[in-house]
Design a protein around this motif. Structure first.
Motif, PDB file in Angstrom:
ATOM      1  N   GLY A  52       0.815  -1.216   0.000  1.00 52.44           N
ATOM      2  CA  GLY A  52       0.000   0.000   0.000  1.00 52.44           C
ATOM      3  C   GLY A  52       0.844   1.260   0.000  1.00 52.44           C
ATOM      4  O   GLY A  52       0.528   2.237  -0.696  1.00 52.44           O
ATOM      5  N   TYR A  53       1.921   1.254   0.770  1.00 48.64           N
ATOM      6  CA  TYR A  53       2.823   2.410   0.791  1.00 48.64           C
ATOM      7  C   TYR A  53       3.473   2.617  -0.574  1.00 48.64           C
ATOM      8  O   TYR A  53       3.562   3.757  -1.060  1.00 48.64           O
ATOM      9  CB  TYR A  53       3.889   2.218   1.871  1.00 48.64           C
ATOM     10  CG  TYR A  53       4.869   3.360   1.945  1.00 48.64           C
ATOM     11  CD1 TYR A  53       4.493   4.590   2.454  1.00 48.64           C
ATOM     12  CD2 TYR A  53       6.169   3.204   1.482  1.00 48.64           C
ATOM     13  CE1 TYR A  53       5.391   5.644   2.515  1.00 48.64           C
ATOM     14  CE2 TYR A  53       7.074   4.247   1.535  1.00 48.64           C
ATOM     15  CZ  TYR A  53       6.684   5.467   2.059  1.00 48.64           C
ATOM     16  OH  TYR A  53       7.572   6.499   2.103  1.00 48.64           O
ATOM     17  N   ALA A  54       3.901   1.539  -1.213  1.00 39.44           N
ATOM     18  CA  ALA A  54       4.502   1.647  -2.546  1.00 39.44           C
ATOM     19  C   ALA A  54       3.483   2.164  -3.553  1.00 39.44           C
ATOM     20  O   ALA A  54       3.814   3.012  -4.402  1.00 39.44           O
ATOM     21  CB  ALA A  54       5.055   0.295  -2.987  1.00 39.44           C
ATOM     22  N   PHE A  55       2.241   1.676  -3.467  1.00 37.76           N
ATOM     23  CA  PHE A  55       1.186   2.169  -4.362  1.00 37.76           C
ATOM     24  C   PHE A  55       0.974   3.669  -4.156  1.00 37.76           C
ATOM     25  O   PHE A  55       0.844   4.431  -5.108  1.00 37.76           O
ATOM     26  CB  PHE A  55      -0.116   1.401  -4.111  1.00 37.76           C
ATOM     27  CG  PHE A  55      -1.237   1.825  -5.018  1.00 37.76           C
ATOM     28  CD1 PHE A  55      -1.353   1.281  -6.279  1.00 37.76           C
ATOM     29  CD2 PHE A  55      -2.163   2.774  -4.611  1.00 37.76           C
ATOM     30  CE1 PHE A  55      -2.379   1.669  -7.136  1.00 37.76           C
ATOM     31  CE2 PHE A  55      -3.180   3.173  -5.442  1.00 37.76           C
ATOM     32  CZ  PHE A  55      -3.293   2.621  -6.715  1.00 37.76           C
ATOM     33  N   HIS A  56       0.947   4.077  -2.901  1.00 32.89           N
ATOM     34  CA  HIS A  56       0.765   5.494  -2.578  1.00 32.89           C
ATOM     35  C   HIS A  56       1.896   6.333  -3.167  1.00 32.89           C
ATOM     36  O   HIS A  56       1.653   7.407  -3.744  1.00 32.89           O
ATOM     37  CB  HIS A  56       0.698   5.674  -1.056  1.00 32.89           C
ATOM     38  CG  HIS A  56       0.491   7.083  -0.627  1.00 32.89           C
ATOM     39  ND1 HIS A  56       1.542   7.958  -0.465  1.00 32.89           N
ATOM     40  CD2 HIS A  56      -0.630   7.778  -0.345  1.00 32.89           C
ATOM     41  CE1 HIS A  56       1.070   9.133  -0.093  1.00 32.89           C
ATOM     42  NE2 HIS A  56      -0.247   9.041  -0.011  1.00 32.89           N
ATOM     43  N   GLN A  57       3.126   5.851  -3.045  1.00 33.02           N
ATOM     44  CA  GLN A  57       4.266   6.596  -3.571  1.00 33.02           C
ATOM     45  C   GLN A  57       4.253   6.675  -5.098  1.00 33.02           C
ATOM     46  O   GLN A  57       4.674   7.686  -5.673  1.00 33.02           O
ATOM     47  CB  GLN A  57       5.582   5.950  -3.107  1.00 33.02           C
ATOM     48  CG  GLN A  57       5.842   6.067  -1.636  1.00 33.02           C
ATOM     49  CD  GLN A  57       6.134   7.489  -1.190  1.00 33.02           C
ATOM     50  OE1 GLN A  57       6.447   8.359  -1.987  1.00 33.02           O
ATOM     51  NE2 GLN A  57       6.010   7.724   0.091  1.00 33.02           N
ATOM     52  N   LEU A  58       3.776   5.618  -5.754  1.00 31.45           N
ATOM     53  CA  LEU A  58       3.796   5.586  -7.216  1.00 31.45           C
ATOM     54  C   LEU A  58       2.618   6.297  -7.865  1.00 31.45           C
ATOM     55  O   LEU A  58       2.752   6.853  -8.956  1.00 31.45           O
ATOM     56  CB  LEU A  58       3.833   4.140  -7.711  1.00 31.45           C
ATOM     57  CG  LEU A  58       5.164   3.428  -7.602  1.00 31.45           C
ATOM     58  CD1 LEU A  58       4.997   1.960  -7.938  1.00 31.45           C
ATOM     59  CD2 LEU A  58       6.188   4.069  -8.504  1.00 31.45           C
ATOM     60  N   TYR A  59       1.446   6.256  -7.236  1.00 30.32           N
ATOM     61  CA  TYR A  59       0.246   6.743  -7.912  1.00 30.32           C
ATOM     62  C   TYR A  59      -0.422   7.943  -7.248  1.00 30.32           C
ATOM     63  O   TYR A  59      -1.034   8.749  -7.940  1.00 30.32           O
ATOM     64  CB  TYR A  59      -0.784   5.612  -8.017  1.00 30.32           C
ATOM     65  CG  TYR A  59      -0.402   4.558  -9.016  1.00 30.32           C
ATOM     66  CD1 TYR A  59      -0.620   4.748 -10.374  1.00 30.32           C
ATOM     67  CD2 TYR A  59       0.196   3.374  -8.619  1.00 30.32           C
ATOM     68  CE1 TYR A  59      -0.265   3.786 -11.299  1.00 30.32           C
ATOM     69  CE2 TYR A  59       0.556   2.407  -9.532  1.00 30.32           C
ATOM     70  CZ  TYR A  59       0.322   2.618 -10.866  1.00 30.32           C
ATOM     71  OH  TYR A  59       0.683   1.670 -11.787  1.00 30.32           O
ATOM     72  N   ILE A  60      -0.344   8.072  -5.951  1.00 28.39           N
ATOM     73  CA  ILE A  60      -1.130   9.094  -5.267  1.00 28.39           C
ATOM     74  C   ILE A  60      -0.299  10.324  -4.912  1.00 28.39           C
ATOM     75  O   ILE A  60      -0.704  11.446  -5.207  1.00 28.39           O
ATOM     76  CB  ILE A  60      -1.802   8.500  -4.011  1.00 28.39           C
ATOM     77  CG1 ILE A  60      -2.746   7.380  -4.436  1.00 28.39           C
ATOM     78  CG2 ILE A  60      -2.535   9.571  -3.224  1.00 28.39           C
ATOM     79  CD1 ILE A  60      -3.333   6.585  -3.306  1.00 28.39           C
ATOM     80  N   LYS A  61       0.840  10.114  -4.293  1.00 24.90           N
ATOM     81  CA  LYS A  61       1.667  11.230  -3.851  1.00 24.90           C
ATOM     82  C   LYS A  61       2.265  11.943  -5.061  1.00 24.90           C
ATOM     83  O   LYS A  61       2.869  11.310  -5.924  1.00 24.90           O
ATOM     84  CB  LYS A  61       2.796  10.714  -2.957  1.00 24.90           C
ATOM     85  CG  LYS A  61       3.676  11.798  -2.415  1.00 24.90           C
ATOM     86  CD  LYS A  61       4.765  11.226  -1.546  1.00 24.90           C
ATOM     87  CE  LYS A  61       5.697  12.321  -1.093  1.00 24.90           C
ATOM     88  NZ  LYS A  61       6.844  11.780  -0.377  1.00 24.90           N
ATOM     89  N   PRO A  62       2.115  13.270  -5.103  1.00 22.23           N
ATOM     90  CA  PRO A  62       2.717  13.986  -6.226  1.00 22.23           C
ATOM     91  C   PRO A  62       4.249  13.940  -6.147  1.00 22.23           C
ATOM     92  O   PRO A  62       4.829  14.022  -5.073  1.00 22.23           O
ATOM     93  CB  PRO A  62       2.197  15.417  -6.070  1.00 22.23           C
ATOM     94  CG  PRO A  62       1.733  15.530  -4.667  1.00 22.23           C
ATOM     95  CD  PRO A  62       1.399  14.141  -4.204  1.00 22.23           C
TER      96      PRO A  62
END
Length: 91
Positions: free
Chosen positions: A38-48
């Motif tokens: 989930g953290y990796a997904f957040h870093q790749l897709y959500i966080k600018p």
């Protein structure tokens, strides 16, 4: 997955059987793994992305490769999570 890898490397016998002691922690390991995914997904897709001009993270090809590797890793993780469902086929 770990014991299978160890047997493939030639480590076997009673030592591999002792790894069953970690079986009680399997749900904890699963939750930790899902948190990291989930953290990796957040870093790749959500966080600018915050890249300085000319940085590698600014190049679209790099971002695309990171995402491809991420989804390949997710596929491997899903296969390992579902292994107890299809393990009886092998023995």
């Amino acid at each position: 997955f770990g014991p299978l890898l160890l047997v493939t490397l030639g480590l076997g016998g009673a030592w591999v059987v002792s790894l069953r002691a970690l079986e009680a922690y399997q749900p904890l390991f699963a939750v930790i793994t899902l948190c990291f995914v989930g953290y990796a997904f957040h870093q790749l897709y959500i966080k600018p992305r915050q890249c300085a001009p000319g940085d590698v993270c600014e190049i679209p090809v790099v971002i695309k490769r990171q995402r491809i590797i991420f989804w390949l890793a997710v596929a491997v993780i899903a296969a390992m999570f579902s292994f107890p469902l299809y393990a009886p086929i092998f023995y």
